[in-house]
Design a protein around this motif. Structure first.
Motif, PDB file in Angstrom:
ATOM      1  N   VAL A  45      -3.475  95.541  35.754  1.00  0.00           N
ATOM      2  CA  VAL A  45      -3.142  96.625  34.831  1.00  0.00           C
ATOM      3  C   VAL A  45      -3.115  96.071  33.412  1.00  0.00           C
ATOM      4  CG1 VAL A  45      -1.472  98.403  34.212  1.00  0.00           C
ATOM      5  CG2 VAL A  45      -1.785  97.761  36.620  1.00  0.00           C
ATOM      6  N   ALA A  46      -3.923  96.651  32.544  1.00  0.00           N
ATOM      7  CA  ALA A  46      -4.057  96.172  31.164  1.00  0.00           C
ATOM      8  C   ALA A  46      -3.567  97.226  30.189  1.00  0.00           C
ATOM      9  CB  ALA A  46      -5.511  95.818  30.863  1.00  0.00           C
ATOM     10  N   GLY A  47      -2.711  96.818  29.265  1.00  0.00           N
ATOM     11  CA  GLY A  47      -2.260  97.714  28.201  1.00  0.00           C
ATOM     12  C   GLY A  47      -3.272  97.767  27.079  1.00  0.00           C
ATOM     13  N   ASN A  48      -3.466  98.968  26.522  1.00  0.00           N
ATOM     14  CA  ASN A  48      -4.460  99.180  25.473  1.00  0.00           C
ATOM     15  C   ASN A  48      -4.008 100.351  24.613  1.00  0.00           C
ATOM     16  OD1 ASN A  48      -7.077 100.556  24.395  1.00  0.00           O
ATOM     17  ND2 ASN A  48      -7.768  98.531  25.003  1.00  0.00           N
ATOM     18  N   SER A  49      -4.240 100.265  23.301  1.00  0.00           N
ATOM     19  CA  SER A  49      -3.787 101.336  22.403  1.00  0.00           C
ATOM     20  C   SER A  49      -4.689 102.563  22.439  1.00  0.00           C
ATOM     21  CB  SER A  49      -3.708 100.820  20.966  1.00  0.00           C
ATOM     22  OG  SER A  49      -5.015 100.614  20.438  1.00  0.00           O
ATOM     23  N   GLY A  50      -5.964 102.370  22.781  1.00  0.00           N
ATOM     24  CA  GLY A  50      -6.899 103.492  22.813  1.00  0.00           C
ATOM     25  C   GLY A  50      -7.245 104.058  21.448  1.00  0.00           C
ATOM     26  N   SER A  51      -6.861 103.355  20.373  1.00  0.00           N
ATOM     27  CA  SER A  51      -7.064 103.935  19.037  1.00  0.00           C
ATOM     28  C   SER A  51      -7.414 102.875  17.998  1.00  0.00           C
ATOM     29  CB  SER A  51      -5.802 104.686  18.592  1.00  0.00           C
ATOM     30  OG  SER A  51      -4.683 103.800  18.538  1.00  0.00           O
ATOM     31  N   LEU A  96       4.376  94.840  27.774  1.00  0.00           N
ATOM     32  CA  LEU A  96       4.038  93.624  28.517  1.00  0.00           C
ATOM     33  C   LEU A  96       5.311  92.883  28.926  1.00  0.00           C
ATOM     34  CD1 LEU A  96       1.916  91.595  29.555  1.00  0.00           C
ATOM     35  CD2 LEU A  96       2.013  90.496  27.298  1.00  0.00           C
ATOM     36  N   ALA A  97       6.245  92.762  27.996  1.00  0.00           N
ATOM     37  CA  ALA A  97       7.494  92.048  28.290  1.00  0.00           C
ATOM     38  C   ALA A  97       8.274  92.707  29.418  1.00  0.00           C
ATOM     39  CB  ALA A  97       8.344  91.960  27.030  1.00  0.00           C
ATOM     40  N   SER A  98       8.236  94.041  29.480  1.00  0.00           N
ATOM     41  CA  SER A  98       8.979  94.782  30.507  1.00  0.00           C
ATOM     42  C   SER A  98       8.239  94.845  31.844  1.00  0.00           C
ATOM     43  CB  SER A  98       9.260  96.199  30.010  1.00  0.00           C
ATOM     44  OG  SER A  98       8.058  96.952  29.925  1.00  0.00           O
ATOM     45  N   LYS A  99       7.047  94.249  31.906  1.00  0.00           N
ATOM     46  CA  LYS A  99       6.206  94.207  33.111  1.00  0.00           C
ATOM     47  C   LYS A  99       5.658  95.585  33.498  1.00  0.00           C
ATOM     48  CE  LYS A  99       8.219  89.965  34.877  1.00  0.00           C
ATOM     49  NZ  LYS A  99       8.715  89.218  36.042  1.00  0.00           N
ATOM     50  N   ARG A 100       5.556  96.446  32.514  1.00  0.00           N
ATOM     51  CA  ARG A 100       4.865  97.718  32.741  1.00  0.00           C
ATOM     52  C   ARG A 100       3.384  97.464  32.991  1.00  0.00           C
ATOM     53  NH1 ARG A 100       4.669 102.547  28.163  1.00  0.00           N
ATOM     54  NH2 ARG A 100       2.961 103.768  29.077  1.00  0.00           N
ATOM     55  N   PRO A 112       2.107  84.100  14.099  1.00  0.00           N
ATOM     56  CA  PRO A 112       3.186  83.234  14.601  1.00  0.00           C
ATOM     57  C   PRO A 112       4.288  84.030  15.296  1.00  0.00           C
ATOM     58  CG  PRO A 112       2.553  82.586  12.380  1.00  0.00           C
ATOM     59  CD  PRO A 112       1.844  83.882  12.661  1.00  0.00           C
ATOM     60  N   GLU A 113       4.610  85.204  14.746  1.00  0.00           N
ATOM     61  CA  GLU A 113       5.680  86.014  15.332  1.00  0.00           C
ATOM     62  C   GLU A 113       5.298  86.505  16.728  1.00  0.00           C
ATOM     63  OE1 GLU A 113       5.815  85.961  10.972  1.00  0.00           O
ATOM     64  OE2 GLU A 113       4.258  86.618  12.373  1.00  0.00           O
ATOM     65  N   ARG A 114       4.076  86.974  16.882  1.00  0.00           N
ATOM     66  CA  ARG A 114       3.625  87.453  18.188  1.00  0.00           C
ATOM     67  C   ARG A 114       3.513  86.299  19.176  1.00  0.00           C
ATOM     68  NH1 ARG A 114      -1.084  91.396  15.775  1.00  0.00           N
ATOM     69  NH2 ARG A 114       0.243  93.190  15.292  1.00  0.00           N
ATOM     70  N   ALA A 115       3.078  85.145  18.688  1.00  0.00           N
ATOM     71  CA  ALA A 115       2.910  83.986  19.574  1.00  0.00           C
ATOM     72  C   ALA A 115       4.248  83.489  20.113  1.00  0.00           C
ATOM     73  CB  ALA A 115       2.190  82.863  18.837  1.00  0.00           C
ATOM     74  N   GLU A 116       5.345  83.848  19.479  1.00  0.00           N
ATOM     75  CA  GLU A 116       6.659  83.502  20.008  1.00  0.00           C
ATOM     76  C   GLU A 116       7.041  84.395  21.185  1.00  0.00           C
ATOM     77  OE1 GLU A 116       9.503  83.705  16.890  1.00  0.00           O
ATOM     78  OE2 GLU A 116       8.739  81.944  15.825  1.00  0.00           O
ATOM     79  N   ARG A 117       6.421  85.573  21.247  1.00  0.00           N
ATOM     80  CA  ARG A 117       6.802  86.556  22.277  1.00  0.00           C
ATOM     81  C   ARG A 117       5.837  86.596  23.462  1.00  0.00           C
ATOM     82  NH1 ARG A 117       7.456  92.133  19.297  1.00  0.00           N
ATOM     83  NH2 ARG A 117       8.357  92.703  21.320  1.00  0.00           N
ATOM     84  N   VAL A 118       4.545  86.382  23.196  1.00  0.00           N
ATOM     85  CA  VAL A 118       3.533  86.464  24.251  1.00  0.00           C
ATOM     86  C   VAL A 118       2.540  85.324  24.106  1.00  0.00           C
ATOM     87  CG1 VAL A 118       3.723  88.977  24.453  1.00  0.00           C
ATOM     88  CG2 VAL A 118       2.042  87.984  22.860  1.00  0.00           C
ATOM     89  N   ALA A 119       1.812  85.058  25.187  1.00  0.00           N
ATOM     90  CA  ALA A 119       0.756  84.038  25.151  1.00  0.00           C
ATOM     91  C   ALA A 119      -0.552  84.672  24.684  1.00  0.00           C
ATOM     92  CB  ALA A 119       0.586  83.424  26.532  1.00  0.00           C
TER      93      ALA A 119
END
Length: 260
Positions: A45-51, A96-100, A112-119
Protein backbone atom coordinates in the motif's frame (compact mmCIF):
# COMPACT_ATOMS: atom_id res chain seq x y z
CA UNK A 1 -18.28 -9.93 49.69
CA UNK A 2 -16.28 -11.01 46.63
CA UNK A 3 -16.90 -14.49 45.29
CA UNK A 4 -14.19 -16.27 43.29
CA UNK A 5 -14.89 -19.35 41.21
CA UNK A 6 -12.25 -22.06 41.27
CA UNK A 7 -11.58 -23.56 37.82
CA UNK A 8 -10.69 -27.18 37.38
CA UNK A 9 -7.01 -28.05 36.66
CA UNK A 10 -7.97 -29.09 33.12
CA UNK A 11 -9.57 -25.73 32.42
CA UNK A 12 -6.58 -23.91 33.85
CA UNK A 13 -4.23 -25.82 31.55
CA UNK A 14 -6.45 -25.11 28.55
CA UNK A 15 -6.66 -21.42 29.40
CA UNK A 16 -2.91 -21.22 29.89
CA UNK A 17 -2.31 -22.92 26.55
CA UNK A 18 -4.71 -20.53 24.82
CA UNK A 19 -3.01 -17.55 26.43
CA UNK A 20 0.42 -18.75 25.39
CA UNK A 21 -0.84 -19.38 21.87
CA UNK A 22 -2.26 -15.86 21.57
CA UNK A 23 0.95 -14.38 22.97
CA UNK A 24 3.01 -16.41 20.50
CA UNK A 25 0.82 -15.20 17.61
CA UNK A 26 1.18 -11.58 18.73
CA UNK A 27 4.96 -11.94 19.00
CA UNK A 28 5.16 -13.53 15.54
CA UNK A 29 3.02 -10.74 14.02
CA UNK A 30 5.13 -8.09 15.70
CA UNK A 31 8.35 -9.75 14.56
CA UNK A 32 7.16 -10.03 10.96
CA UNK A 33 8.70 -7.18 9.01
CA UNK A 34 6.85 -5.03 6.49
CA UNK A 35 8.73 -6.57 3.56
CA UNK A 36 7.81 -10.11 4.64
CA UNK A 37 4.17 -9.12 5.14
CA UNK A 38 4.03 -7.35 1.77
CA UNK A 39 5.59 -10.33 -0.02
CA UNK A 40 3.16 -12.77 1.60
CA UNK A 41 0.13 -10.59 0.84
CA UNK A 42 1.33 -9.76 -2.67
CA UNK A 43 0.26 -6.14 -2.10
CA UNK A 44 2.12 -3.00 -1.01
CA UNK A 45 0.00 0.00 0.00
CA UNK A 46 1.54 3.28 -1.16
CA UNK A 47 0.52 6.76 -0.04
CA UNK A 48 0.22 9.39 -2.77
CA UNK A 49 -1.15 12.94 -2.88
CA UNK A 50 -2.74 12.58 -6.32
CA UNK A 51 -2.16 16.28 -6.96
CA UNK A 52 1.40 16.91 -8.14
CA UNK A 53 1.41 16.73 -11.96
CA UNK A 54 3.15 15.16 -13.74
CA UNK A 55 4.44 12.98 -10.90
CA UNK A 56 0.86 12.16 -9.91
CA UNK A 57 -2.60 13.35 -10.91
CA UNK A 58 -6.14 12.09 -11.10
CA UNK A 59 -7.78 11.46 -14.47
CA UNK A 60 -11.35 10.84 -13.42
CA UNK A 61 -11.06 8.15 -10.77
CA UNK A 62 -7.71 6.90 -12.03
CA UNK A 63 -4.32 7.87 -10.59
CA UNK A 64 -1.68 8.39 -13.25
CA UNK A 65 1.73 10.01 -13.71
CA UNK A 66 5.48 9.41 -13.46
CA UNK A 67 5.30 7.93 -9.95
CA UNK A 68 2.50 5.57 -10.92
CA UNK A 69 4.42 4.17 -13.89
CA UNK A 70 7.56 3.88 -11.77
CA UNK A 71 5.68 2.12 -8.96
CA UNK A 72 4.05 -0.31 -11.36
CA UNK A 73 7.48 -1.33 -12.63
CA UNK A 74 8.84 -1.51 -9.09
CA UNK A 75 5.95 -3.74 -8.05
CA UNK A 76 6.51 -6.02 -11.05
CA UNK A 77 10.14 -6.48 -10.08
CA UNK A 78 9.24 -7.12 -6.45
CA UNK A 79 6.55 -9.62 -7.45
CA UNK A 80 3.75 -7.64 -5.81
CA UNK A 81 0.96 -5.20 -6.73
CA UNK A 82 1.08 -1.57 -5.60
CA UNK A 83 -2.24 -0.41 -4.15
CA UNK A 84 -2.71 3.36 -3.90
CA UNK A 85 -4.05 5.36 -0.98
CA UNK A 86 -4.74 9.02 -1.86
CA UNK A 87 -3.85 11.33 1.04
CA UNK A 88 -3.60 15.13 1.36
CA UNK A 89 0.08 15.99 1.06
CA UNK A 90 0.15 17.85 4.37
CA UNK A 91 -0.75 14.64 6.20
CA UNK A 92 1.12 12.10 4.11
CA UNK A 93 4.11 11.51 6.40
CA UNK A 94 1.79 11.07 9.38
CA UNK A 95 -0.06 8.39 7.40
CA UNK A 96 3.18 6.45 6.98
CA UNK A 97 4.11 6.82 10.65
CA UNK A 98 0.68 5.55 11.74
CA UNK A 99 1.05 2.50 9.43
CA UNK A 100 -1.94 3.47 7.34
CA UNK A 101 0.34 2.78 4.36
CA UNK A 102 3.50 0.73 3.82
CA UNK A 103 5.43 3.30 1.77
CA UNK A 104 5.14 6.78 0.30
CA UNK A 105 5.61 7.10 -3.46
CA UNK A 106 4.69 10.73 -4.01
CA UNK A 107 7.80 12.63 -5.20
CA UNK A 108 8.68 13.74 -1.68
CA UNK A 109 11.73 15.99 -1.62
CA UNK A 110 14.51 15.17 0.81
CA UNK A 111 14.91 17.67 3.63
CA UNK A 112 16.78 17.28 6.95
CA UNK A 113 13.51 17.60 8.86
CA UNK A 114 11.77 14.88 6.84
CA UNK A 115 14.84 12.64 7.02
CA UNK A 116 14.51 12.67 10.81
CA UNK A 117 11.00 11.22 10.53
CA UNK A 118 11.17 8.81 7.57
CA UNK A 119 13.74 6.97 5.48
CA UNK A 120 14.51 8.08 1.92
CA UNK A 121 15.42 5.78 -0.93
CA UNK A 122 18.13 6.32 -3.50
CA UNK A 123 17.02 9.55 -5.25
CA UNK A 124 15.02 8.87 -8.41
CA UNK A 125 14.58 12.46 -9.65
CA UNK A 126 16.42 15.78 -9.33
CA UNK A 127 13.77 18.38 -8.57
CA UNK A 128 15.62 21.62 -7.89
CA UNK A 129 13.75 24.59 -6.38
CA UNK A 130 12.97 27.67 -8.45
CA UNK A 131 10.04 29.89 -9.36
CA UNK A 132 7.61 30.74 -12.13
CA UNK A 133 6.45 34.31 -12.69
CA UNK A 134 4.38 36.30 -15.13
CA UNK A 135 3.91 40.03 -14.67
CA UNK A 136 7.09 40.90 -12.76
CA UNK A 137 10.67 39.96 -13.72
CA UNK A 138 12.21 37.41 -11.32
CA UNK A 139 15.58 35.78 -11.83
CA UNK A 140 17.07 35.35 -8.34
CA UNK A 141 15.55 34.57 -4.93
CA UNK A 142 16.24 38.17 -3.86
CA UNK A 143 13.84 39.35 -6.57
CA UNK A 144 10.97 38.03 -4.46
CA UNK A 145 11.52 40.79 -1.90
CA UNK A 146 8.21 42.57 -1.28
CA UNK A 147 6.31 40.09 -3.48
CA UNK A 148 3.33 37.81 -2.85
CA UNK A 149 4.55 34.23 -3.23
CA UNK A 150 2.46 31.10 -3.68
CA UNK A 151 3.58 27.70 -2.38
CA UNK A 152 2.07 24.25 -1.90
CA UNK A 153 1.34 23.56 1.75
CA UNK A 154 3.91 21.21 3.26
CA UNK A 155 6.13 21.23 0.16
CA UNK A 156 9.85 21.80 -0.21
CA UNK A 157 8.96 25.06 -1.96
CA UNK A 158 7.12 26.31 1.11
CA UNK A 159 10.00 25.33 3.38
CA UNK A 160 12.51 27.06 1.11
CA UNK A 161 10.54 30.32 1.07
CA UNK A 162 9.94 30.33 4.82
CA UNK A 163 13.55 29.48 5.65
CA UNK A 164 15.32 31.79 3.22
CA UNK A 165 12.84 34.53 2.25
CA UNK A 166 10.22 34.63 4.98
CA UNK A 167 11.43 37.94 6.37
CA UNK A 168 11.55 39.75 3.02
CA UNK A 169 8.53 38.62 1.01
CA UNK A 170 5.31 40.56 1.38
CA UNK A 171 3.09 37.52 1.85
CA UNK A 172 3.24 33.72 1.58
CA UNK A 173 0.05 32.16 0.23
CA UNK A 174 -0.36 28.41 0.75
CA UNK A 175 -2.35 25.97 -1.37
CA UNK A 176 -3.30 22.33 -0.94
CA UNK A 177 -2.38 21.60 -4.58
CA UNK A 178 0.26 23.16 -6.82
CA UNK A 179 -2.29 23.64 -9.62
CA UNK A 180 -4.23 26.06 -7.41
CA UNK A 181 -1.10 28.14 -6.88
CA UNK A 182 -0.42 28.23 -10.63
CA UNK A 183 -4.02 29.29 -11.27
CA UNK A 184 -3.63 32.20 -8.86
CA UNK A 185 -0.46 33.23 -10.70
CA UNK A 186 -2.43 33.20 -13.96
CA UNK A 187 -5.08 35.40 -12.35
CA UNK A 188 -2.57 37.83 -10.87
CA UNK A 189 -3.24 36.99 -7.20
CA UNK A 190 0.40 36.06 -6.57
CA UNK A 191 3.59 37.39 -8.13
CA UNK A 192 5.41 34.07 -8.23
CA UNK A 193 5.08 30.41 -7.30
CA UNK A 194 8.04 28.57 -5.75
CA UNK A 195 8.38 24.79 -6.12
CA UNK A 196 10.60 22.25 -7.90
CA UNK A 197 11.23 23.69 -11.36
CA UNK A 198 10.31 20.59 -13.46
CA UNK A 199 6.86 20.50 -11.87
CA UNK A 200 6.37 24.25 -12.29
CA UNK A 201 7.30 24.13 -15.97
CA UNK A 202 4.94 21.23 -16.60
CA UNK A 203 1.99 22.86 -14.86
CA UNK A 204 2.50 26.24 -16.49
CA UNK A 205 3.17 24.92 -20.01
CA UNK A 206 -0.26 25.89 -21.39
CA UNK A 207 -0.36 29.45 -20.04
CA UNK A 208 1.10 32.22 -22.18
CA UNK A 209 3.53 34.62 -20.56
CA UNK A 210 4.58 32.44 -17.65
CA UNK A 211 8.32 31.90 -17.37
CA UNK A 212 10.52 29.81 -15.10
CA UNK A 213 13.75 30.71 -13.34
CA UNK A 214 16.86 28.59 -13.24
CA UNK A 215 17.25 26.16 -10.35
CA UNK A 216 18.05 28.04 -7.14
CA UNK A 217 18.57 25.10 -4.83
CA UNK A 218 19.17 21.48 -5.84
CA UNK A 219 16.68 19.00 -4.36
CA UNK A 220 16.16 15.28 -4.89
CA UNK A 221 13.08 13.11 -4.36
CA UNK A 222 12.79 9.54 -3.15
CA UNK A 223 10.48 6.76 -1.99
CA UNK A 224 9.86 6.68 1.75
CA UNK A 225 9.54 3.93 4.32
CA UNK A 226 9.46 3.95 8.08
CA UNK A 227 13.00 3.94 9.48
CA UNK A 228 12.58 0.53 11.06
CA UNK A 229 11.71 -1.02 7.67
CA UNK A 230 15.33 -1.26 6.53
CA UNK A 231 14.76 -4.55 4.71
CA UNK A 232 11.93 -3.07 2.65
CA UNK A 233 14.06 -0.03 1.80
CA UNK A 234 16.96 -2.26 0.72
CA UNK A 235 14.60 -4.13 -1.60
CA UNK A 236 13.27 -0.88 -3.07
CA UNK A 237 16.77 0.55 -3.57
CA UNK A 238 17.94 -2.61 -5.31
CA UNK A 239 15.23 -2.31 -7.93
CA UNK A 240 15.42 1.50 -8.24
CA UNK A 241 19.14 1.32 -8.97
CA UNK A 242 18.56 -1.38 -11.59
CA UNK A 243 15.83 0.74 -13.20
CA UNK A 244 18.25 3.66 -13.41
CA UNK A 245 21.03 1.57 -14.97
CA UNK A 246 18.62 0.07 -17.50
CA UNK A 247 17.30 3.47 -18.57
CA UNK A 248 13.76 2.87 -17.29
CA UNK A 249 13.62 6.13 -15.33
CA UNK A 250 15.08 8.09 -18.25
CA UNK A 251 12.25 6.78 -20.45
CA UNK A 252 9.68 7.86 -17.87
CA UNK A 253 11.32 11.29 -17.69
CA UNK A 254 10.97 11.63 -21.46
CA UNK A 255 7.37 10.45 -21.33
CA UNK A 256 6.16 12.75 -18.55
CA UNK A 257 8.53 15.73 -18.62
CA UNK A 258 9.77 15.65 -22.20
CA UNK A 259 13.30 14.82 -21.03
CA UNK A 260 15.76 17.17 -19.39
Amino acid sequence: MIFRSIASPGRLVAALALGLGLASFAMTSAAQGTLERVKKAGVMVAGNSGSYPPFEMMEGNKLTGFDVDMADELGRRMGITVKWEIIDFKGIIAALASKRVDVLISAITWTPERAERVAFSTPYYDAGIGAIYRNVPIAKPEDLKGRIVGVQLGSSGERYVRDTLGSVVKEIKTYDAILLAVKDLENGRVDAVVNPVPVLRYNARSTAGIRATEVWDKRVVGINTRKEDADLMAEINKHLEAMMKEGVLAKLDAKWFGGK
